[in-house]
Design a protein around this motif. Sequence first.
Motif, PDB file in Angstrom:
ATOM      1  N   ILE A 470       0.852  -1.191   0.000  1.00 24.63           N
ATOM      2  CA  ILE A 470       0.000   0.000   0.000  1.00 24.63           C
ATOM      3  C   ILE A 470       0.885   1.236   0.000  1.00 24.63           C
ATOM      4  CG2 ILE A 470      -1.814   1.272   1.213  1.00 24.63           C
ATOM      5  CD1 ILE A 470      -2.611  -1.339   2.558  1.00 24.63           C
ATOM      6  N   PRO A 471       0.798   2.097  -1.000  1.00 22.96           N
ATOM      7  CA  PRO A 471       1.633   3.304  -1.022  1.00 22.96           C
ATOM      8  C   PRO A 471       1.312   4.200   0.175  1.00 22.96           C
ATOM      9  CG  PRO A 471       0.574   2.928  -3.154  1.00 22.96           C
ATOM     10  CD  PRO A 471      -0.065   1.992  -2.184  1.00 22.96           C
ATOM     11  N   PRO A 472       2.310   4.670   0.891  1.00 23.45           N
ATOM     12  CA  PRO A 472       2.057   5.527   2.065  1.00 23.45           C
ATOM     13  C   PRO A 472       1.721   6.963   1.661  1.00 23.45           C
ATOM     14  CG  PRO A 472       4.407   5.206   1.783  1.00 23.45           C
ATOM     15  CD  PRO A 472       3.749   4.356   0.729  1.00 23.45           C
ATOM     16  N   ILE A 473       0.656   7.115   0.897  1.00 26.16           N
ATOM     17  CA  ILE A 473       0.245   8.431   0.408  1.00 26.16           C
ATOM     18  C   ILE A 473      -0.635   9.105   1.447  1.00 26.16           C
ATOM     19  CG2 ILE A 473      -0.975   9.665  -1.427  1.00 26.16           C
ATOM     20  CD1 ILE A 473      -0.312   7.328  -3.282  1.00 26.16           C
ATOM     21  N   GLU A 474      -0.293  10.351   1.787  1.00 26.05           N
ATOM     22  CA  GLU A 474      -1.045  11.101   2.785  1.00 26.05           C
ATOM     23  C   GLU A 474      -1.624  12.371   2.170  1.00 26.05           C
ATOM     24  OE1 GLU A 474       0.923  10.870   6.922  1.00 26.05           O
ATOM     25  OE2 GLU A 474       2.600  10.989   5.520  1.00 26.05           O
ATOM     26  N   TRP A 475      -2.499  13.018   2.929  1.00 23.01           N
ATOM     27  CA  TRP A 475      -3.027  14.299   2.486  1.00 23.01           C
ATOM     28  C   TRP A 475      -1.903  15.326   2.514  1.00 23.01           C
ATOM     29  CZ3 TRP A 475      -7.518  15.570   0.271  1.00 23.01           C
ATOM     30  CH2 TRP A 475      -8.564  14.651   0.341  1.00 23.01           C
ATOM     31  N   PRO A 476      -1.709  16.063   1.431  1.00 21.45           N
ATOM     32  CA  PRO A 476      -0.640  17.080   1.411  1.00 21.45           C
ATOM     33  C   PRO A 476      -0.959  18.211   2.377  1.00 21.45           C
ATOM     34  CG  PRO A 476      -2.013  17.252  -0.555  1.00 21.45           C
ATOM     35  CD  PRO A 476      -2.440  15.997   0.153  1.00 21.45           C
ATOM     36  N   LYS A 477       0.066  18.711   3.019  1.00 23.48           N
ATOM     37  CA  LYS A 477      -0.108  19.794   3.970  1.00 23.48           C
ATOM     38  C   LYS A 477       0.005  21.136   3.251  1.00 23.48           C
ATOM     39  CE  LYS A 477      -0.226  16.708   7.224  1.00 23.48           C
ATOM     40  NZ  LYS A 477      -1.506  16.321   7.850  1.00 23.48           N
ATOM     41  N   GLU A 478      -0.796  22.099   3.691  1.00 25.83           N
ATOM     42  CA  GLU A 478      -0.754  23.461   3.156  1.00 25.83           C
ATOM     43  C   GLU A 478      -0.934  23.498   1.632  1.00 25.83           C
ATOM     44  OE1 GLU A 478      -0.622  25.958   5.239  1.00 25.83           O
ATOM     45  OE2 GLU A 478      -0.363  24.645   6.974  1.00 25.83           O
ATOM     46  N   VAL A 479      -1.666  22.557   1.098  1.00 30.31           N
ATOM     47  CA  VAL A 479      -1.899  22.526  -0.344  1.00 30.31           C
ATOM     48  C   VAL A 479      -3.390  22.544  -0.614  1.00 30.31           C
ATOM     49  CG1 VAL A 479      -1.673  21.163  -2.460  1.00 30.31           C
ATOM     50  CG2 VAL A 479       0.227  21.293  -0.858  1.00 30.31           C
ATOM     51  N   LYS A 480      -3.802  23.411  -1.543  1.00 20.39           N
ATOM     52  CA  LYS A 480      -5.196  23.460  -1.940  1.00 20.39           C
ATOM     53  C   LYS A 480      -5.331  22.913  -3.355  1.00 20.39           C
ATOM     54  CE  LYS A 480      -6.617  27.327   0.989  1.00 20.39           C
ATOM     55  NZ  LYS A 480      -7.228  28.681   1.036  1.00 20.39           N
ATOM     56  N   VAL A 481      -6.369  22.156  -3.578  1.00 24.55           N
ATOM     57  CA  VAL A 481      -6.589  21.560  -4.888  1.00 24.55           C
ATOM     58  C   VAL A 481      -7.356  22.545  -5.748  1.00 24.55           C
ATOM     59  CG1 VAL A 481      -7.594  19.620  -6.137  1.00 24.55           C
ATOM     60  CG2 VAL A 481      -6.614  19.265  -3.869  1.00 24.55           C
ATOM     61  N   SER A 482      -6.829  22.837  -6.934  1.00 21.05           N
ATOM     62  CA  SER A 482      -7.499  23.785  -7.820  1.00 21.05           C
ATOM     63  C   SER A 482      -8.687  23.120  -8.499  1.00 21.05           C
ATOM     64  CB  SER A 482      -6.521  24.291  -8.884  1.00 21.05           C
ATOM     65  OG  SER A 482      -6.094  23.225  -9.714  1.00 21.05           O
ATOM     66  N   PRO A 483      -9.692  23.924  -8.859  1.00 19.95           N
ATOM     67  CA  PRO A 483     -10.859  23.338  -9.541  1.00 19.95           C
ATOM     68  C   PRO A 483     -10.502  22.879 -10.945  1.00 19.95           C
ATOM     69  CG  PRO A 483     -11.010  25.729  -9.502  1.00 19.95           C
ATOM     70  CD  PRO A 483      -9.837  25.361  -8.633  1.00 19.95           C
ATOM     71  N   VAL A 484     -11.225  21.914 -11.460  1.00 16.46           N
ATOM     72  CA  VAL A 484     -11.004  21.422 -12.823  1.00 16.46           C
ATOM     73  C   VAL A 484     -11.509  22.470 -13.802  1.00 16.46           C
ATOM     74  CG1 VAL A 484     -11.563  19.610 -14.485  1.00 16.46           C
ATOM     75  CG2 VAL A 484     -11.260  19.036 -12.070  1.00 16.46           C
ATOM     76  N   PRO A 485     -10.669  22.880 -14.768  1.00 12.07           N
ATOM     77  CA  PRO A 485     -11.122  23.898 -15.735  1.00 12.07           C
ATOM     78  C   PRO A 485     -12.324  23.419 -16.533  1.00 12.07           C
ATOM     79  CG  PRO A 485      -8.742  23.564 -15.866  1.00 12.07           C
ATOM     80  CD  PRO A 485      -9.280  22.476 -15.007  1.00 12.07           C
ATOM     81  N   ASN A 486     -13.316  24.284 -16.667  1.00 11.81           N
ATOM     82  CA  ASN A 486     -14.486  23.985 -17.488  1.00 11.81           C
ATOM     83  C   ASN A 486     -14.276  24.648 -18.844  1.00 11.81           C
ATOM     84  OD1 ASN A 486     -16.990  23.788 -18.727  1.00 11.81           O
ATOM     85  ND2 ASN A 486     -18.114  23.996 -16.806  1.00 11.81           N
ATOM     86  N   TRP A 487     -13.641  23.912 -19.766  1.00 12.03           N
ATOM     87  CA  TRP A 487     -13.251  24.518 -21.032  1.00 12.03           C
ATOM     88  C   TRP A 487     -14.444  24.889 -21.882  1.00 12.03           C
ATOM     89  CZ3 TRP A 487      -8.827  26.601 -21.280  1.00 12.03           C
ATOM     90  CH2 TRP A 487      -7.749  26.082 -20.561  1.00 12.03           C
ATOM     91  N   GLU A 488     -15.535  24.177 -21.809  1.00 13.73           N
ATOM     92  CA  GLU A 488     -16.731  24.549 -22.561  1.00 13.73           C
ATOM     93  C   GLU A 488     -17.234  25.920 -22.109  1.00 13.73           C
ATOM     94  OE1 GLU A 488     -19.692  21.570 -22.319  1.00 13.73           O
ATOM     95  OE2 GLU A 488     -18.527  20.061 -23.417  1.00 13.73           O
ATOM     96  N   LYS A 489     -17.204  26.129 -20.802  1.00 11.72           N
ATOM     97  CA  LYS A 489     -17.630  27.410 -20.257  1.00 11.72           C
ATOM     98  C   LYS A 489     -16.676  28.520 -20.672  1.00 11.72           C
ATOM     99  CE  LYS A 489     -18.932  29.584 -15.878  1.00 11.72           C
ATOM    100  NZ  LYS A 489     -19.075  29.370 -14.410  1.00 11.72           N
ATOM    101  N   ILE A 490     -15.357  28.223 -20.644  1.00 16.92           N
ATOM    102  CA  ILE A 490     -14.354  29.225 -21.009  1.00 16.92           C
ATOM    103  C   ILE A 490     -14.464  29.586 -22.487  1.00 16.92           C
ATOM    104  CG2 ILE A 490     -11.875  29.636 -21.229  1.00 16.92           C
ATOM    105  CD1 ILE A 490     -11.514  27.884 -18.719  1.00 16.92           C
ATOM    106  N   LEU A 491     -14.597  28.585 -23.351  1.00 17.08           N
ATOM    107  CA  LEU A 491     -14.728  28.848 -24.781  1.00 17.08           C
ATOM    108  C   LEU A 491     -16.003  29.620 -25.087  1.00 17.08           C
ATOM    109  CD1 LEU A 491     -13.522  25.407 -26.226  1.00 17.08           C
ATOM    110  CD2 LEU A 491     -12.298  27.593 -26.277  1.00 17.08           C
ATOM    111  N   ALA A 492     -17.077  29.294 -24.385  1.00 17.95           N
ATOM    112  CA  ALA A 492     -18.335  30.024 -24.572  1.00 17.95           C
ATOM    113  C   ALA A 492     -18.163  31.494 -24.180  1.00 17.95           C
ATOM    114  CB  ALA A 492     -19.434  29.379 -23.752  1.00 17.95           C
TER     115      ALA A 492
END
Length: 539
Positions: A470-492
């Motif tokens: 099992i990979p010892p992957i933990e929650w990153p500290k002091e890191v915020k996850v950016s939202p997924v770009p909505n390219w359809e919305k951006i192109l519109a």
Amino acid sequence: MREFAEESKSISFRCERRKQNYLCHHWKWIRCFVWAVVFLLGPHQIYSQVGESKSGEADAISEHLKSSTNSEEHDNHNGLPDDAHLLAGTTPLDDVSSHSCTCHSSSKTSKITSSCRNTHQHYVSEHCGARIFYLIGIHNQRTLDDSLHLFRSIRDPRNTILIHFDTKFGLNAYRNSSLHKEINACPCGSHVEVASIYDCAWGTWTMNLPTLWSLEKAVKDYAGKWDVFINLSGDTLPVYTQDRIAEMFAGPLANTNFVTSSACETGLRPTPITAFPKSWHKRSHYSHKPPNNLEYVDDHGVTHHNVSVEVYFGSQWMSLTPHWCEFLTRQLERPDSLPSRFRDWLIETQKLMADETFFPSMMMHFFPDSLPNITDDYFLARDDVDMYAIRYERMDEHVPSSSGWFPTDQRYEVPESSGISKPHAWGPYYLGVYDLNNIRESGALFVRKVASAIDLNMYKVLPVDDARQIPPIEWPKEVKVSPVPNWEKILAMYKRKAESKQTKELSKAEETPKEEKEEESSSSDDADHSNGAEQRELV
């Protein structure tokens, strides 16, 4: 130096765990007549459907509490009767013939022989490991979809798998599901049954009905063919392969009952309500009209008056021994037994979370020695197993724990696009790969809850043969996850800007002053006149 660092990390983790930890009226047994129907209809009948009358008591409770049921959690599908029982895997369906089927065997254990398959044994064979009787609960489309991964992880020649669909969801969706195809095409030696019998309302006694029904089936219909009973929700996933789990229950975990989760205040053992602060909701709810005047008759015919039962909290998801299952099944057949009287009290006083108190309370009253021994920091008291939870969950942490512990890790949010409901208050959060290190450190054999809509990567990692995989992957500290770009919305947006700019230019052209147009016309006439004069001179 590396060994010292790893030891320090282990000690630090245990210290953190220490901070966290310190800090069902009488029901009628359901009997299935599936075998008679199979023989009557013959092998050409793919399904044997048998209508069974539900307990009138269960109906009454369900109707009374139906308003409290989450609508998304119980989508209603009409078609099949509420009470239906299916014997899976008799004849493949036409649309199953092209279904891809792969039955993997573990690399660690020798090939499973016929002696390991559902045979009566008075002891657990080291070669076979423990034979497991699984109950899987499914109540909506999400748990149906995710249960395919669970089924693929637990199908095994040693195992019996009973799947119960909440009647509010029904079996229509199952008939057209990938799980249905997988069960019929690829049972991989396991015996599988599918049923839809009970209507369960969240937080009420009815949540216990599928478990009690399946316990009776395990005790009476499959006597001597299993070594441990484990019930799971459809969104659960085993951490380890079935060979590894079978070894554990045949070895260090043999003859041990587990009726808790990682959310229990006292870890692997049930938590008494007196361990909670007086103002805590669990204690205050069960302190009202306590079970201190029960009357029951014991196995010797002696009547006991004004008996008090200490209430313990645990979990509805359990791992149980045949001895306890046989005892409880026999006790509940008598309406005057203590388990029956305690069940009546839970129903009459309308206690919530009865699925988390009935089994742990009766276990502590009758079979306390069958529960695991734990250390001061609530780990399993064994040198060969490092475990503080049999099943890892991450419970709703919108407030501190009763002991005052504050969570610090991030957690997976449910995206609106997933179409699935957010966790209940006091319920478990969804898990993903960032939780893997905590899962690894917990020593848990199962995790709940996981969903492909939240993090599909979990199914690419689990199950494993060994914790070190099992990979010892933990929650990153002091890191915020950016939202997924909505390219359809951006192109519109860019398209709207371009159209707006073009519109403005057209409007500007239309609004040009008349004088400017006359000047432009006059200039044009002068130019024409000049050009004419030049041409005459040339002539």
